[in-house]
Design a protein around this motif. Structure first.
Motif, PDB file in Angstrom:
ATOM      1  N   THR A 101      57.176  10.703  30.046  1.00  7.69           N
ATOM      2  CA  THR A 101      57.936   9.976  29.030  1.00  7.69           C
ATOM      3  C   THR A 101      57.485   8.524  28.997  1.00  7.69           C
ATOM      4  O   THR A 101      57.567   7.818  30.004  1.00  7.69           O
ATOM      5  N   VAL A 102      56.986   8.118  27.851  1.00  6.80           N
ATOM      6  CA  VAL A 102      56.641   6.715  27.628  1.00  6.80           C
ATOM      7  C   VAL A 102      57.780   6.080  26.833  1.00  6.80           C
ATOM      8  O   VAL A 102      58.143   6.565  25.760  1.00  6.80           O
ATOM      9  N   GLY A 134      63.048  17.798  21.698  1.00  5.73           N
ATOM     10  CA  GLY A 134      63.175  17.058  22.946  1.00  5.73           C
ATOM     11  C   GLY A 134      62.066  16.084  23.233  1.00  5.73           C
ATOM     12  O   GLY A 134      62.103  15.372  24.246  1.00  5.73           O
ATOM     13  N   CYS A 135      61.074  16.007  22.340  1.00  5.42           N
ATOM     14  CA  CYS A 135      59.959  15.085  22.565  1.00  5.42           C
ATOM     15  C   CYS A 135      60.367  13.636  22.301  1.00  5.42           C
ATOM     16  O   CYS A 135      59.916  12.726  22.994  1.00  5.42           O
ATOM     17  N   LEU A 136      61.218  13.414  21.306  1.00  2.19           N
ATOM     18  CA  LEU A 136      61.605  12.056  20.901  1.00  2.19           C
ATOM     19  C   LEU A 136      63.088  11.835  21.179  1.00  2.19           C
ATOM     20  O   LEU A 136      63.936  12.668  20.831  1.00  2.19           O
ATOM     21  N   CYS A 173      52.701  13.286  25.232  1.00  2.00           N
ATOM     22  CA  CYS A 173      53.753  12.552  25.938  1.00  2.00           C
ATOM     23  C   CYS A 173      55.066  12.629  25.165  1.00  2.00           C
ATOM     24  O   CYS A 173      55.091  12.656  23.927  1.00  2.00           O
ATOM     25  N   ASN A 174      56.176  12.648  25.903  1.00  2.00           N
ATOM     26  CA  ASN A 174      57.480  12.432  25.284  1.00  2.00           C
ATOM     27  C   ASN A 174      57.656  10.942  25.042  1.00  2.00           C
ATOM     28  O   ASN A 174      57.038  10.110  25.719  1.00  2.00           O
ATOM     29  N   ALA A 200      62.274   6.730  32.575  1.00  2.00           N
ATOM     30  CA  ALA A 200      60.923   6.392  32.127  1.00  2.00           C
ATOM     31  C   ALA A 200      60.150   5.701  33.243  1.00  2.00           C
ATOM     32  O   ALA A 200      60.654   4.775  33.881  1.00  2.00           O
ATOM     33  N   LYS A 201      58.907   6.142  33.467  1.00  2.00           N
ATOM     34  CA  LYS A 201      58.023   5.518  34.448  1.00  2.00           C
ATOM     35  C   LYS A 201      56.966   4.645  33.775  1.00  2.00           C
ATOM     36  O   LYS A 201      56.140   4.038  34.454  1.00  2.00           O
TER      37      LYS A 201
END
Length: 843
Positions: A101-102, A134-136, A173-174, A200-201
């Motif tokens: 997740t960005v 679930g991506c956004l 990426c999500n 988020a990392k």
């Protein structure tokens, strides 16, 4: 659209010049850029100077014409815009990767974000990224799905750019979009914390404060997240640093120009973008990971760390329908930040407890960058603004060649404690280096931890007052090797003196003094006497850098050698004669900056004519400041008034030039002309306003930048006046700032300096934002603010008063009862008066 219009144009001297029937151009979306009129791009509406405590975005649109108009394509991206395949090819990005997740942090809302993202991804054949699958995920700064902040067209383009950039670099990426309540430092910072709290990392921040602000360190904690890659745009103002990119805990991302080059092995050429931000922080300390690099910033943080595409000429295709109406080509370091955040996501999860920015400076990773060696973003003459081999300001260590530079990789640790050999007490801030170039510093308990590639090393430790000691150690993958150090100190001697004004007043100066290597940070002079004193190790050479706390003074530095005896070193500090804005100094003649003017009300003896539609001083149309100006300026804005039009004049008070032989009239201006029908004119009177003569005039051509006019007819005259006249209807505007009439010589003015603190009477805590005003003059006002001086910290104010002797001074603050006192201010001296205000409803 152009409509025939009959327009009466009035001259600045109050008579009708001519009547024309013409086609008046209605302003299109977008704002002409004020910083580089020769460039074919336009800064977005959110990429304009912001008020104190607020950030601007760094999104910039490619506008290939010469009129700076943003014209979206309805059906397809602009021909020269880059797409996802270009980004992946240029940076050798892996195809694998998904599920990470960005997060992107922006201000205000964008209700079109999901739909616009769907159009972008569909056009380029990317998999859908929606809230349904679930991506956004879109949340407010509290982390909730509702209510989201209200839409803002300017920041909406920034948000769209960020979403499309993440999709381009990491299609699988999500994406987490966190929308701050506004663009205030607190709101944006809280949004970063929210992004991290939601897992988020990788967090991208495409905004900043160009040039920094002194209280920014109070918001640094929002961006300090070991184990999370926090990227921040380095800025779009060329050789100018930007916060929070200067925060040592973030990854400062600079800008490049990326162009296809089929004749090269890479298939691309990359050079420094001429407007990408870089520079030395004024407030943030140098991080340990930069110790092995000569950034020329001394003990302060240097930016950038890494770079990616940002030049609008090589910008990304973006689809936006809230602020615009289709496809655009957009760049700015607002593009490079989300690109690099996404590349970190492709590299894998960061190591817990380690700042990912430090990975970049691992000497073993030098081959994992494209070293950018051409281009520059300024004229500083060194690596801070000129790209070259290795680290440089505009591009940092380079741009990513794959993602290996963005992950820690196999490593072992060499760790231990540094203590004083005589006392056993821990030594904080000791510099720990290895023979391979790894660098760190000991913490408050003297502990250090070097993360290195497995192997054998010579490890050296040194500290202020302690000569270096070297031992050997071997690091094993996945293990920690313990290596302690006991250092022996050398004796110290005193260096003391005073800092005073050296341009005429001679008064003591409150100043910050930094000393290379001094572990306790900056020291400060006494605000009332200018005195300072510091203990430094004997037998060493030290550079003392002096920066007055009052604006308008030049910083200075000197090298001293400390022997066995105490040393005195005084400083006489000069004002900056190019700006002449130090307290107690002014131009020889008239100098008007419009600093505290409001609405349509003139001040400082000036007058406005023109009725309701006239010159204003609050920028009602949200126009950019003229080059060289700040966010307070005069503007005649026919575009804002629309069909009402305006014919208005701004007239100065009488100016005494009787002692001047070669006077000059100068101002900073930005005049944007319609095709026909607008007039901007400056007129001069030498007899108090009875007769006027035009000295500068523009109609159908733009006039942007600094204007300087010789006015020999005003030499020796005591009743000189100038008048700025504008006439137009539904066209553009004329913004004016920094008006000066005279010899432009910076001279001291009669008066004294009043300083002190404003505190809460009950708690003794300083009240930042309080104002102190003397009845002696319109500009005799100071605002209390925080300092890094432990002796004061909060609530310090200063102001220049042009009246010596007893005068009424008032201190006010929101939520407090105002206080008034009679203060006796001495000419050419510093007078201190402290205030303790009572909270409303308190005792």
């Amino acid at each position: 659209m152009r409509m025939p219009t009959t327009l009466v144009v009035a001259s600045v001297i109050g008579v009708t010049l001519f009547t024309v029937t013409t086609a008046v151009a209605k302003p299109m979306a977008g704002t002409p850029t004020a910083t580089d009129q020769s460039a074919h791009y336009t800064r977005s509406a959110c990429n304009q100077p912001a008020k104190r405590g607020h950030a601007r975005c760094y999104a910039t649109v490619w506008t290939p014409g010469t009129d700076h108009q943003i014209r979206p394509n309805a059906d397809a991206p602009p021909a020269g815009a880059l797409g996802p395949a270009d980004i992946q090819s240029a940076y050798h990005l892996p195809n694998a990767g998904g599920g990470q997740t960005v997060a992107i942090v922006d201000a205000f809302g964008n209700s079109h974000a999901e739909a616009d993202l769907a159009t972008f991804r569909s056009h380029y054949g990317l998999p859908p990224c929606t809230s349904a699958n679930g991506c956004l995920r879109i949340v407010n700064q509290q982390g909730n799905a509702s209510p989201l902040p209200p839409d803002d067209a300017g920041w909406a383009l920034e948000t769209t750019l960020d979403l499309d950039a993440v999709s381009s670099a990491c299609p699988n990426c999500n994406i987490l979009l966190v929308q701050g309540d506004d663009n205030g430092d607190d709101s944006l910072g809280a949004s970063v914390d929210t992004a991290v709290s939601l897992g988020a990392k990788y967090v991208s921040n495409s905004y900043g404060v160009a040039g920094e602000e002194p209280d920014q360190v109070n918001f640094d904690h929002y961006y300090s997240h070991p184990g999370v890659a926090v990227t921040v745009s380095a800025g779009d103002a060329g050789d100018v640093q930007s916060w929070p990119a200067t925060n040592p805990d973030v990854i400062a991302v600079g800008g490049t120009r990326l162009t296809k080059a089929t004749s090269t092995t890479r298939g691309w050429n990359e050079s420094a973008w001429s407007d990408g931000g870089s520079g030395c922080s004024l407030y943030e300390p140098q991080p340990a990971y930069q110790d092995r690099i000569d950034t020329t910033c001394g003990d302060y943080r240097a930016t950038a760390d890494i770079s990616a595409d940002a030049d609008p000429a090589s910008g990304l295709a973006v689809f936006d329908t809230l602020g615009q109406s289709g496809w655009l080509q957009v760049g700015g370091t607002s593009l490079s930040s989300p690109l690099v955040a996404s590349m970190y996501a492709l590299a894998g999860q960061p190591s817990a407890g380690v700042l990912p920015v430090s990975y970049l400076y691992d000497p073993s990773k030098s081959g994992d960058f494209f070293d950018i060696t051409t281009g520059k973003n300024g004229t500083c003459g060194n690596l801070l603004c000129t790209a070259g081999p290795g680290w440089d300001g505009p591009t940092g260590l380079g741009s990513p060649n794959g993602v290996d530079a963005l992950v820690q990789g196999p490593h072992g640790d060499i760790a231990g404690q540094v203590t004083d050999a005589a006392t056993g007490q821990p030594i904080a801030g000791a510099k720990v280096t290895t023979s391979a170039g790894y660098v760190t510093r000991s913490d408050a308990q003297g502990h250090y931890d070097l993360s290195v590639v497995p192997g054998s090393y010579d490890v050296s430790v040194s500290a202020f007052r302690y000569p270096a000691v070297t031992h050997s150690a071997t690091a094993t993958n996945g293990q920690t090797t313990t290596l302690d150090f006991a250092l022996t100190s050398v004796p110290s001697a005193s260096v003391s003196g005073a800092v005073t004004d050296g341009s005429g007043h001679g008064w003591p100066l409150y100043a910050e003094i930094t000393i290379d290597g001094y572990p306790a940070g900056p020291i400060f002079t006494d605000p009332s006497t200018g005195a300072y004193s510091v203990q430094l190790p004997q037998g060493g050479d030290y550079i003392l850098r002096v920066a007055p706390m009052y604006g308008g003074y030049l910083a200075q530095q000197t090298r001293v050698h400390v022997g066995t005896a105490d040393l005195r070193q005084d400083f006489r500090t000069k004002v900056d004669e190019t700006t002449c804005n130090a307290p107690g100094y002014g131009w020889n003649g008239l100098n008007t900056t419009f600093t505290r003017w409001t609405g349509d009300t003139a001040a400082d003896g000036w007058s406005v004519s023109g009725g309701t539609a006239s010159w204003r001083f609050d920028d009602p149309g949200n126009r950019p400041a003229p080059p060289g100006g700040d966010d307070r300026f005069a503007i005649a804005d026919s575009a804002f008034y629309g069909s009402a039009g305006l014919g208005t004049a701004l007239t100065s008070p009488a100016i005494d030039l009787s002692q001047q032989a070669h006077p000059v009239l100068s101002f900073d201006g930005s005049y944007y002309a319609a095709t026909r029908g607008t007039v901007a004119e400056v007129a001069l009177s030498t007899d108090g306003g009875h007769r006027w003569a035009s000295v500068w005039k523009h109609t159908t051509t733009n006039a942007i930048g600094h204007v300087e006019l010789q006015i020999p007819q005003a030499a020796g005259k005591s009743g000189v006046r100038v008048r700025f006249g504008f006439a137009g209807k539904g066209g553009w505007w004329w913004a004016v700032d920094n008006v000066s009439v005279g010899t432009h010589e910076c001279v001291p003015t009669s008066g004294g300096l009043l300083i002190g603190t404003v505190t809460d009477k009950a708690t003794g805590k300083g009240i930042d934002g309080a104002t102190v005003t003397s009845a002696a003059g319109l500009d005799a006002t100071g605002t209390a603010s925080a300092t890094q001086d432990n002796a004061i910290r909060d609530g310090f104010y200063y102001l220049f008063t042009p009246q010596a002797g007893s005068q009424q001074v008032t201190a006010t603050a929101t939520g407090y009862v105002s206080d008034m006192a009679s203060v006796d201010v001495a000419t050419d001296q510093v007078t201190r008066h402290d205030w303790a205000l009572t909270a409303k409803g308190g005792n």
